[in-house]
Design a protein around this motif. Structure first.
Motif, PDB file in Angstrom:
ATOM      1  N   GLN A 132       0.856  -1.174   0.000  1.00  0.00           N
ATOM      2  CA  GLN A 132       0.000   0.000   0.000  1.00  0.00           C
ATOM      3  C   GLN A 132       0.900   1.233   0.000  1.00  0.00           C
ATOM      4  N   ALA A 133       0.319   2.384  -0.243  1.00  0.00           N
ATOM      5  CA  ALA A 133       1.154   3.587  -0.290  1.00  0.00           C
ATOM      6  C   ALA A 133       0.471   4.766   0.387  1.00  0.00           C
ATOM      7  N   TYR A 134       1.307   5.599   0.983  1.00  0.00           N
ATOM      8  CA  TYR A 134       0.870   6.918   1.428  1.00  0.00           C
ATOM      9  C   TYR A 134       1.596   7.970   0.602  1.00  0.00           C
ATOM     10  N   ASP A 135       0.855   8.946   0.155  1.00  0.00           N
ATOM     11  CA  ASP A 135       1.445  10.161  -0.390  1.00  0.00           C
ATOM     12  C   ASP A 135       0.966  11.297   0.493  1.00  0.00           C
ATOM     13  N   ILE A 136       1.918  11.958   1.102  1.00  0.00           N
ATOM     14  CA  ILE A 136       1.621  12.900   2.187  1.00  0.00           C
ATOM     15  C   ILE A 136       2.190  14.272   1.837  1.00  0.00           C
ATOM     16  N   VAL A 137       1.385  15.298   2.069  1.00  0.00           N
ATOM     17  CA  VAL A 137       1.904  16.661   2.039  1.00  0.00           C
ATOM     18  C   VAL A 137       1.812  17.186   3.459  1.00  0.00           C
ATOM     19  N   PHE A 138       2.964  17.513   4.016  1.00  0.00           N
ATOM     20  CA  PHE A 138       3.013  17.953   5.413  1.00  0.00           C
ATOM     21  C   PHE A 138       3.566  19.369   5.477  1.00  0.00           C
ATOM     22  N   ARG A 139       2.849  20.214   6.162  1.00  0.00           N
ATOM     23  CA  ARG A 139       3.301  21.584   6.423  1.00  0.00           C
ATOM     24  C   ARG A 139       3.590  21.692   7.910  1.00  0.00           C
ATOM     25  N   ARG A 140       4.836  21.975   8.213  1.00  0.00           N
ATOM     26  CA  ARG A 140       5.271  21.950   9.616  1.00  0.00           C
ATOM     27  C   ARG A 140       4.646  23.079  10.429  1.00  0.00           C
ATOM     28  N   PRO A 141       4.625  22.930  11.752  1.00  0.00           N
ATOM     29  CA  PRO A 141       4.181  24.051  12.582  1.00  0.00           C
ATOM     30  C   PRO A 141       5.264  25.125  12.617  1.00  0.00           C
ATOM     31  N   HIS A 142       4.851  26.330  12.879  1.00  0.00           N
ATOM     32  CA  HIS A 142       5.791  27.439  13.070  1.00  0.00           C
ATOM     33  C   HIS A 142       5.626  27.966  14.489  1.00  0.00           C
TER      34      HIS A 142
ATOM     35  N   ILE B  88      -1.798  18.685   7.342  1.00  0.00           N
ATOM     36  CA  ILE B  88      -1.408  17.488   6.603  1.00  0.00           C
ATOM     37  C   ILE B  88      -2.504  17.067   5.630  1.00  0.00           C
ATOM     38  N   THR B  89      -2.040  16.625   4.477  1.00  0.00           N
ATOM     39  CA  THR B  89      -2.910  16.022   3.460  1.00  0.00           C
ATOM     40  C   THR B  89      -2.351  14.637   3.175  1.00  0.00           C
ATOM     41  N   VAL B  90      -3.227  13.638   3.146  1.00  0.00           N
ATOM     42  CA  VAL B  90      -2.757  12.267   2.930  1.00  0.00           C
ATOM     43  C   VAL B  90      -3.604  11.587   1.858  1.00  0.00           C
ATOM     44  N   PHE B  91      -2.918  10.949   0.913  1.00  0.00           N
ATOM     45  CA  PHE B  91      -3.564  10.037  -0.033  1.00  0.00           C
ATOM     46  C   PHE B  91      -3.166   8.627   0.366  1.00  0.00           C
ATOM     47  N   HIS B  92      -4.149   7.742   0.508  1.00  0.00           N
ATOM     48  CA  HIS B  92      -3.896   6.337   0.839  1.00  0.00           C
ATOM     49  C   HIS B  92      -4.248   5.515  -0.389  1.00  0.00           C
ATOM     50  N   ASN B  93      -3.243   4.892  -0.981  1.00  0.00           N
ATOM     51  CA  ASN B  93      -3.448   4.152  -2.228  1.00  0.00           C
ATOM     52  C   ASN B  93      -4.118   5.029  -3.291  1.00  0.00           C
ATOM     53  N   GLY B  94      -3.714   6.297  -3.309  1.00  0.00           N
ATOM     54  CA  GLY B  94      -4.210   7.238  -4.304  1.00  0.00           C
ATOM     55  C   GLY B  94      -5.525   7.903  -3.965  1.00  0.00           C
ATOM     56  N   VAL B  95      -6.108   7.559  -2.820  1.00  0.00           N
ATOM     57  CA  VAL B  95      -7.414   8.087  -2.435  1.00  0.00           C
ATOM     58  C   VAL B  95      -7.220   9.151  -1.343  1.00  0.00           C
ATOM     59  N   LEU B  96      -7.840  10.305  -1.512  1.00  0.00           N
ATOM     60  CA  LEU B  96      -7.705  11.379  -0.517  1.00  0.00           C
ATOM     61  C   LEU B  96      -8.338  10.950   0.804  1.00  0.00           C
ATOM     62  N   VAL B  97      -7.544  10.951   1.867  1.00  0.00           N
ATOM     63  CA  VAL B  97      -8.062  10.508   3.164  1.00  0.00           C
ATOM     64  C   VAL B  97      -7.878  11.536   4.278  1.00  0.00           C
ATOM     65  N   GLN B  98      -6.954  12.466   4.102  1.00  0.00           N
ATOM     66  CA  GLN B  98      -6.823  13.607   5.014  1.00  0.00           C
ATOM     67  C   GLN B  98      -6.704  14.844   4.138  1.00  0.00           C
ATOM     68  N   ASP B  99      -7.639  15.776   4.307  1.00  0.00           N
ATOM     69  CA  ASP B  99      -7.731  16.915   3.398  1.00  0.00           C
ATOM     70  C   ASP B  99      -7.266  18.192   4.097  1.00  0.00           C
ATOM     71  N   ASN B 100      -5.958  18.361   4.146  1.00  0.00           N
ATOM     72  CA  ASN B 100      -5.382  19.599   4.687  1.00  0.00           C
ATOM     73  C   ASN B 100      -5.874  19.861   6.114  1.00  0.00           C
ATOM     74  N   VAL B 101      -5.877  18.834   6.942  1.00  0.00           N
ATOM     75  CA  VAL B 101      -6.364  19.001   8.315  1.00  0.00           C
ATOM     76  C   VAL B 101      -5.312  19.709   9.172  1.00  0.00           C
ATOM     77  N   THR B 102      -5.796  20.411  10.171  1.00  0.00           N
ATOM     78  CA  THR B 102      -4.935  21.156  11.086  1.00  0.00           C
ATOM     79  C   THR B 102      -4.706  20.323  12.341  1.00  0.00           C
ATOM     80  N   LEU B 103      -3.460  20.019  12.618  1.00  0.00           N
ATOM     81  CA  LEU B 103      -3.159  19.171  13.768  1.00  0.00           C
ATOM     82  C   LEU B 103      -3.317  19.954  15.074  1.00  0.00           C
ATOM     83  N   THR B 104      -3.854  19.284  16.084  1.00  0.00           N
ATOM     84  CA  THR B 104      -4.053  19.948  17.378  1.00  0.00           C
ATOM     85  C   THR B 104      -2.753  20.055  18.155  1.00  0.00           C
TER      86      THR B 104
END
Ligand code: MG
Length: 254
Positions: free
Chosen positions: A175-185, A198-214
């Motif tokens: 399986q694969a993850y393709d992740i776009v991560f924007r670090r905290p400042h 963070i934005t995550v694609f799991h096996n090419g499917v969008l599963v995290q849509d630019n969520v803001t980490l707590t």
């Protein structure tokens, strides 16, 4: 100030107050859902289609594992890792601890492939994790035929966000993850300037849509942000299961 304000501008003033408040309070509250809340809805299964979602490293990528060796990695104490390298993949050497990249990263696009063993259940079915900056975990788990708390299943931001859908393949399959991560400042006084996203694609499917980490991800906790360096190693978790990884690369976005 209100005293001098024409009556007609009051709604505008009040709404701008709310706007200011929402800008200042950037970190979302997930209080509606307790950490690992079993009542949270299970994400719907989505078949990602055939294939293994493999992707070759682009020319500007930093290749972290090309199937041959762990020279880009170390144990947390700086020693060479003892995870196994066989047939083009890495396998977790149980109870030897996590491994991390020698190089630190901030904002990245990350590609990583993984396969869980076909054993165990709940949190003990191929559990591992991809820790951005060694701190923020995207869960690795067999979630194909294995139910657990939604914020702890595959592709969850652990303890915070279940995936939008469950795009898992069966255990043992790649399986694969393709992740776009924007670090905290962080500000100079250590306070949070901007939370991680963070934005995550799991096996090419969008599963995290630019969520803001707590804040950092945690087991049974949602700890607040704590100031850290702008670049920190990528970490893979040893959760005492022989989960495998291959074809790992990042593109630096800063
Ligand atoms: Mg994990």
């Amino acid at each position: 100030m209100l005293y001098f304000m024409p009556r007609s501008s009051l709604p505008l003033f009040v709404s701008s107050l709310f706007l200011c408040a929402s800008v200042v309070a950037q970190v979302p509250s997930l209080d509606a859902w307790k950490v690992h809340d079993p009542d949270r809805e299970q994400p719907a299964m989505v078949d990602p289609g055939p294939g293994d979602s493999s992707a070759p490293a682009p020319s500007d990528a930093v290749v972290l594992f090309d199937g041959t060796d762990l020279s880009a990695w170390q144990r947390l104490n700086g020693e060479p890792p003892t995870w196994h390298v066989t047939e083009g993949y890495i396998e977790v050497a149980r109870r030897t601890g996590p491994i991390e990249t020698k190089q630190g990263f901030g904002d990245v696009q990350l590609h990583i492939e993984w396969a869980t063993p076909n054993s165990g259940d709940g949190q003990d079915s191929g559990n591992s994790g991809v820790f951005l900056m060694g701190t923020y975990e995207v869960q690795v788990l067999n979630s194909y035929d294995n139910v657990t708390y939604p914020d702890g299943q595959a592709a969850a931001v652990y303890g915070q966000y279940p995936p939008l859908v469950n795009a898992s393949r069966p255990p043992s399959q790649w399986q694969a993850y393709d992740i776009v991560f924007r670090r905290p400042h962080f500000n100079e006084d250590g306070s949070l300037e901007k939370p991680a996203r963070i934005t995550v694609f799991h096996n090419g499917v969008l599963v995290q849509d630019n969520v803001t980490l707590t804040g950092p991800t945690g087991h049974r906790s949602r700890p607040p942000y704590k100031a850290h360096a702008d670049r920190m190693p990528l970490r893979l978790q040893d959760h005492n299961e022989p989960t495998r990884f291959r074809n790992i690369w990042v593109r630096e976005l800063e």
